[in-house]
Design an enzyme around this catalytic site. Structure first.
Site, PDB file in Angstrom:
ATOM      1  N   CYS A   1     -32.704  33.990 -32.383  1.00 54.48           N
ATOM      2  CA  CYS A   1     -33.907  33.933 -33.224  1.00 54.48           C
ATOM      3  C   CYS A   1     -34.285  35.317 -33.740  1.00 54.48           C
ATOM      4  O   CYS A   1     -34.024  36.327 -33.091  1.00 54.48           O
ATOM      5  CB  CYS A   1     -35.076  33.405 -32.425  1.00 54.48           C
ATOM      6  SG  CYS A   1     -34.747  31.830 -31.656  1.00 54.48           S
TER       7      CYS A   1
ATOM      8  N   ARG B   1     -27.985  37.348 -37.295  1.00 50.13           N
ATOM      9  CA  ARG B   1     -28.136  37.077 -35.863  1.00 50.13           C
ATOM     10  C   ARG B   1     -27.734  35.653 -35.501  1.00 50.13           C
ATOM     11  O   ARG B   1     -27.533  35.349 -34.328  1.00 50.13           O
ATOM     12  CB  ARG B   1     -29.588  37.310 -35.442  1.00 50.13           C
ATOM     13  CG  ARG B   1     -30.024  38.747 -35.564  1.00 50.13           C
ATOM     14  CD  ARG B   1     -31.530  38.855 -35.515  1.00 50.13           C
ATOM     15  NE  ARG B   1     -32.066  38.626 -34.202  1.00 50.13           N
ATOM     16  CZ  ARG B   1     -32.392  39.587 -33.342  1.00 50.13           C
ATOM     17  NH1 ARG B   1     -32.239  40.836 -33.681  1.00 50.13           N
ATOM     18  NH2 ARG B   1     -32.897  39.294 -32.169  1.00 50.13           N
TER      19      ARG B   1
ATOM     20  N   TRP C   1     -32.702  29.888 -33.593  1.00 49.53           N
ATOM     21  CA  TRP C   1     -31.411  29.441 -33.058  1.00 49.53           C
ATOM     22  C   TRP C   1     -31.772  28.486 -31.919  1.00 49.53           C
ATOM     23  O   TRP C   1     -32.321  28.898 -30.891  1.00 49.53           O
ATOM     24  CB  TRP C   1     -30.630  30.646 -32.546  1.00 49.53           C
ATOM     25  CG  TRP C   1     -29.227  30.339 -32.130  1.00 49.53           C
ATOM     26  CD1 TRP C   1     -28.126  30.262 -32.939  1.00 49.53           C
ATOM     27  CD2 TRP C   1     -28.756  30.089 -30.797  1.00 49.53           C
ATOM     28  NE1 TRP C   1     -27.012  29.977 -32.185  1.00 49.53           N
ATOM     29  CE2 TRP C   1     -27.364  29.867 -30.881  1.00 49.53           C
ATOM     30  CE3 TRP C   1     -29.374  30.025 -29.543  1.00 49.53           C
ATOM     31  CZ2 TRP C   1     -26.582  29.586 -29.764  1.00 49.53           C
ATOM     32  CZ3 TRP C   1     -28.596  29.739 -28.425  1.00 49.53           C
ATOM     33  CH2 TRP C   1     -27.209  29.533 -28.541  1.00 49.53           C
TER      34      TRP C   1
ATOM     35  N   ASN D   1     -38.963  34.386 -29.731  1.00 49.47           N
ATOM     36  CA  ASN D   1     -37.537  34.563 -29.470  1.00 49.47           C
ATOM     37  C   ASN D   1     -37.376  34.611 -27.955  1.00 49.47           C
ATOM     38  O   ASN D   1     -38.083  35.362 -27.291  1.00 49.47           O
ATOM     39  CB  ASN D   1     -37.071  35.882 -30.122  1.00 49.47           C
ATOM     40  CG  ASN D   1     -35.621  36.207 -29.820  1.00 49.47           C
ATOM     41  OD1 ASN D   1     -34.903  35.384 -29.269  1.00 49.47           O
ATOM     42  ND2 ASN D   1     -35.209  37.404 -30.178  1.00 49.47           N
ATOM     43  N   GLY D   2     -36.465  33.813 -27.408  1.00 52.96           N
ATOM     44  CA  GLY D   2     -36.252  33.810 -25.962  1.00 52.96           C
ATOM     45  C   GLY D   2     -36.446  32.411 -25.401  1.00 52.96           C
ATOM     46  O   GLY D   2     -36.402  31.421 -26.141  1.00 52.96           O
TER      47      GLY D   2
ATOM     48  N   GLU E   1      -8.338  38.061 -27.027  1.00 59.98           N
ATOM     49  CA  GLU E   1      -9.207  38.463 -28.136  1.00 59.98           C
ATOM     50  C   GLU E   1      -8.735  37.826 -29.458  1.00 59.98           C
ATOM     51  O   GLU E   1      -9.542  37.366 -30.263  1.00 59.98           O
ATOM     52  CB  GLU E   1      -9.243  40.004 -28.234  1.00 59.98           C
ATOM     53  CG  GLU E   1      -9.868  40.584 -29.489  1.00 59.98           C
ATOM     54  CD  GLU E   1     -11.337  40.227 -29.706  1.00 59.98           C
ATOM     55  OE1 GLU E   1     -11.951  39.585 -28.839  1.00 59.98           O
ATOM     56  OE2 GLU E   1     -11.856  40.579 -30.778  1.00 59.98           O
TER      57      GLU E   1
ATOM     58  N   LYS F   1     -11.141  35.417 -31.588  1.00 64.65           N
ATOM     59  CA  LYS F   1     -11.464  35.714 -32.990  1.00 64.65           C
ATOM     60  C   LYS F   1     -11.141  34.510 -33.861  1.00 64.65           C
ATOM     61  O   LYS F   1     -11.914  34.126 -34.722  1.00 64.65           O
ATOM     62  CB  LYS F   1     -10.652  36.941 -33.416  1.00 64.65           C
ATOM     63  CG  LYS F   1     -11.273  37.877 -34.376  1.00 64.65           C
ATOM     64  CD  LYS F   1     -12.161  38.949 -33.824  1.00 64.65           C
ATOM     65  CE  LYS F   1     -13.292  38.464 -32.996  1.00 64.65           C
ATOM     66  NZ  LYS F   1     -13.973  39.494 -32.259  1.00 64.65           N
TER      67      LYS F   1
ATOM     68  N   GLU G   1     -13.560  31.415 -33.155  1.00 62.53           N
ATOM     69  CA  GLU G   1     -14.989  31.519 -33.517  1.00 62.53           C
ATOM     70  C   GLU G   1     -15.222  31.441 -35.017  1.00 62.53           C
ATOM     71  O   GLU G   1     -16.254  30.946 -35.451  1.00 62.53           O
ATOM     72  CB  GLU G   1     -15.654  32.761 -32.913  1.00 62.53           C
ATOM     73  CG  GLU G   1     -15.188  34.078 -33.455  1.00 62.53           C
ATOM     74  CD  GLU G   1     -15.916  35.248 -32.803  1.00 62.53           C
ATOM     75  OE1 GLU G   1     -17.081  35.133 -32.455  1.00 62.53           O
ATOM     76  OE2 GLU G   1     -15.263  36.302 -32.661  1.00 62.53           O
TER      77      GLU G   1
ATOM     78  N   HIS H   1       3.676  28.019 -16.357  1.00 68.24           N
ATOM     79  CA  HIS H   1       2.961  27.431 -15.208  1.00 68.24           C
ATOM     80  C   HIS H   1       1.977  26.358 -15.668  1.00 68.24           C
ATOM     81  O   HIS H   1       1.024  26.050 -14.969  1.00 68.24           O
ATOM     82  CB  HIS H   1       2.250  28.526 -14.420  1.00 68.24           C
ATOM     83  CG  HIS H   1       3.199  29.530 -13.857  1.00 68.24           C
ATOM     84  ND1 HIS H   1       4.034  29.247 -12.801  1.00 68.24           N
ATOM     85  CD2 HIS H   1       3.498  30.788 -14.244  1.00 68.24           C
ATOM     86  CE1 HIS H   1       4.789  30.305 -12.550  1.00 68.24           C
ATOM     87  NE2 HIS H   1       4.484  31.259 -13.408  1.00 68.24           N
TER      88      HIS H   1
ATOM     89  N   LYS I   1     -25.274  36.555 -33.355  1.00 63.41           N
ATOM     90  CA  LYS I   1     -24.713  37.902 -33.228  1.00 63.41           C
ATOM     91  C   LYS I   1     -25.106  38.539 -31.908  1.00 63.41           C
ATOM     92  O   LYS I   1     -24.305  39.159 -31.237  1.00 63.41           O
ATOM     93  CB  LYS I   1     -25.176  38.756 -34.418  1.00 63.41           C
ATOM     94  CG  LYS I   1     -24.637  40.184 -34.402  1.00 63.41           C
ATOM     95  CD  LYS I   1     -23.131  40.211 -34.592  1.00 63.41           C
ATOM     96  CE  LYS I   1     -22.542  41.597 -34.490  1.00 63.41           C
ATOM     97  NZ  LYS I   1     -21.093  41.549 -34.238  1.00 63.41           N
TER      98      LYS I   1
END
Ligand code: F6R
Length: 607
Positions: free
Chosen positions: A2, A27, A74, A98-99, A479, A483, A486, A502, A602
């Site tokens: 948010c 964000r 968000w 926010n939170g 990574e 990438k 996402e 395995h 973000k």
């Protein structure tokens, strides 16, 4: 996560509130809204989805005023629809938050018993009702706000309009950042200085537990005991221009291309130009004397920590434990008495990393933040800060912050090895010299972009994609997969090359793309054997290697991306580039919103 903007001014604020929201888009969010105090009291407009939707609601039913708050949400509690979008309003109160308010259920029940009717499924709405409840008890606006904030448990940054004609913003911070901006005849509130950059660079960062009453020409800040305090006004390090896309189509593309300069800037801060030796400043004793290092982070930053573990252990002989921040403090970790914990974070605000840092401090560890945001919460609380000078990273997918983290960690590993006498001065200098040409090597890696673009359609059509590597290229494989998933939403998995047989090899089908990261090093031969195993089962091999390694892949790979020779510890930094480019061009092929991928934020300021 948010985002919050607030403005109190002597002129209308609506257009600038929306501008501030647009700057907070990076964000991550799924609905937006604004509220202003106008002649009729507090009025608001909200919309699900992008800010464009809010703008069209505002065009259809305009509102304006000289004092207002705005929010990008968000979703955590309740779906991202208009009803749950902020600001939440009841009577003469509107709030943005926010939170997460952890005790919202008992508060809601208590308020419902006194006749409050709730309109949303959010945890945040309870804040507006609490303030109204206190106003109804004849408290003045500030006391009602403070008494309400006092009842909240959890993490929050809150901004509120209280009273139907009150030209004042009320704000409080506990766990989520909040900034007060000083303009000319107007004042601002923002989740970060970036949101306020077009309006002012003069900012004051609220500290944990602070509340603020912001009027057109003054701010009164109180600490968590309610005592008025002076907080220093600073010049924010971000300018409005730093956050433009320039000639690039996306922030991610721009940030990939900024890496040579970002790395040169970052390395210059950690290498003495005369002696060509590492400069670790206040971190040096914390790294030299620790019995053990603990490296904690989330997501891509965690993968930087995972690469660094190989470097610190092999060069400096110091045991490094890596941990995902959201797991760390809930597993009762056995911590060394004389240990140092490293917290790696682009934003310096990631809730889990921040909480893990506080846990380590309480346990008596020394703490070092490897951080891109110098004014962040983690930066303010760690014993020492090692900055990555990547500049503002706006694209949700981390690129230049990741490679800058790797550069800082690599130089720190060399410095630690020297301090611990595992490398002599000549050896340390040789390792540092390997970084001399890193910006140029990264430039050459960026030049593989046309090849990456031609590989992208193959990846875009795949059911799933595998990334494999050994040694430092194993976390890099993770990574690469992160990438890709996402920003393209394609299933992608990273594995240690030796681990595939395995279990995961069962997933390989005719044509499954396997991206192999294998520059020439002592492990390459082993990785080649694993490539044979994949190819024998129909995998389409895409190799990322260097000039010396390229011949090995000639007959084995459908595509070979050839990087320049990468001396010393530079390999993972250079090899990260084609992984970023492959993800970028595949997302472009699929048409996803790659700067703001779905569901992602973000800076993740909730646990
Ligand atoms: C992935 C990505 C995230 C972040 C993670 C930690 O591209 O950007 O996985 O790395 O959310 O964020 P910071 O570094 O801000 O703590």
């Amino acid at each position: 996560m948010c985002g919050i903007v607030g403005i109190v001014s002597n002129r209308p604020v609506r257009a600038r509130l929306v501008e501030g929201l647009i700057r907070l888009e990076y964000r991550g969010y799924d609905s937006a809204g604004i509220a202003v105090v106008n002649g009729q009291g507090i009025v608001r407009r909200r919309a699900p989805g992008k800010i464009l939707n809010l703008q069209s609601v505002l065009d259809d039913a305009p509102i304006d005023g000289t004092c207002g708050i705005a929010h990008t949400r968000w979703a955590t509690h309740g779906r991202p629809n208009t009803e749950n979008a902020h600001p939440h309003q009841t009577g003469n109160v509107a709030i943005v938050h926010n939170g997460i308010i952890e005790n919202f259920k008992p508060l809601r029940e208590e308020l419902a018993r006194s006749g409050h009717i709730f309109a949303t499924q959010t945890d945040s709405e309870v804040i507006a009702h609490l303030i109204q409840y206190h106003l109804d008890k004849d408290m003045d606006e500030e006391s009602a706000f403070l008494a309400s904030v006092d009842r909240l448990e959890g993490a929050y940054a809150v901004a509120a309009l209280v009273g139907d004609a009150n030209q004042t913003l009320y704000a409080a911070r506990h766990g989520s950042p909040l900034v007060v901006g000083f303009g000319d005849g107007e004042m601002f509130i923002g989740s970060d200085a970036f949101a306020l950059a077009p309006f002012t660079k003069r900012v004051l960062y609220l500290e944990e537990g602070d509340s603020a009453v912001v009027k057109i020409d003054a701010v009164c800040v109180r600490d968590n005991t309610g005592k008025p305090v002076e907080r220093q006004i600073q010049m924010a390090s971000i300018s409005a221009a730093m956050a433009e896309k320039g000639n690039y189509s996306h922030f991610m593309e721009k940030e990939i291309h900024e890496q040579p300069e970002a790395l040169a800037r970052t390395m210059a801060a950690y290498i003495d130009p005369q002696s060509e030796m590492p400069l670790l400043a206040e971190s040096a004793p914390l790294l030299e004397n620790a019995d053990r290092l603990v490296a904690i982070a989330c997501g891509t930053a965690y993968l930087a920590a995972s690469v660094a573990k190989y470097w610190f252990e092999s060069l400096a002989g110091v045991h490094v434990e890596t941990d995902i921040a959201s797991e760390f403090r809930y597993r009762t970790p056995a911590l060394p008495e004389n240990g140092t914990a490293l917290f790696i974070s682009q934003s310096g605000e990631t809730a889990d990393t921040l909480a893990a840092m506080r846990y380590c401090k309480r346990a008596g560890l020394n703490t070092i933040g490897v951080l891109n945001a110098p004014e962040s919460s983690i930066a303010r609380e760690t014993t020492a800060v090692m900055r990555t000078l990547a500049g503002p990273e706006i694209g949700v997918a981390s690129t230049k912050a990741f490679t800058a983290q790797l550069a800082v960690l690599a130089i720190s590993a060399i410095g630690t090895a020297q301090l611990r006498k595992k490398l002599n001065a000549v050896e340390a200098q040789r390792h540092i010299k390997a970084f001399e040409h890193l910006p140029e090597l990264v430039r050459q890696a960026i030049a593989t972009k046309e090849q990456c673009r031609t590989i992208a359609p193959t990846l875009a059509k795949a059911k799933q994609v595998f990334f494999i590597g050994r040694g430092v290229y194993y976390p890099l494989a993770l990574e690469g997969a992160l990438k890709l998933k996402e920003i393209t939403y394609l299933p992608a998995e990273g594995y240690a090359a030796g681990e595939l047989k395995h279990g995961p090899i069962a997933l390989i089908e005719e044509g499954t793309p396997v991206i192999v990261i294998a520059p020439s090093d002592p492990l390459m031969e082993k990785t080649i054997s694993n490539v044979e195993e994949m190819a024998a089962r129909g995998a389409k091999i895409i190799a990322i290697t260097d000039e010396a390694g390229a011949p090995q892949f000639e007959a084995r790979a459908e595509h070979t991306i050839v990087l320049p020779d990468m001396p010393g510890l530079t390999g993972p930094i250079v090899a990260a580039i084609p992984l970023q480019l492959l993800a970028y061009y595949t997302a472009l092929e699929l048409g996803t919103n790659l700067d703001q991928p779905r569901n992602l934020a973000k800076s993740v300021t909730v646990e």
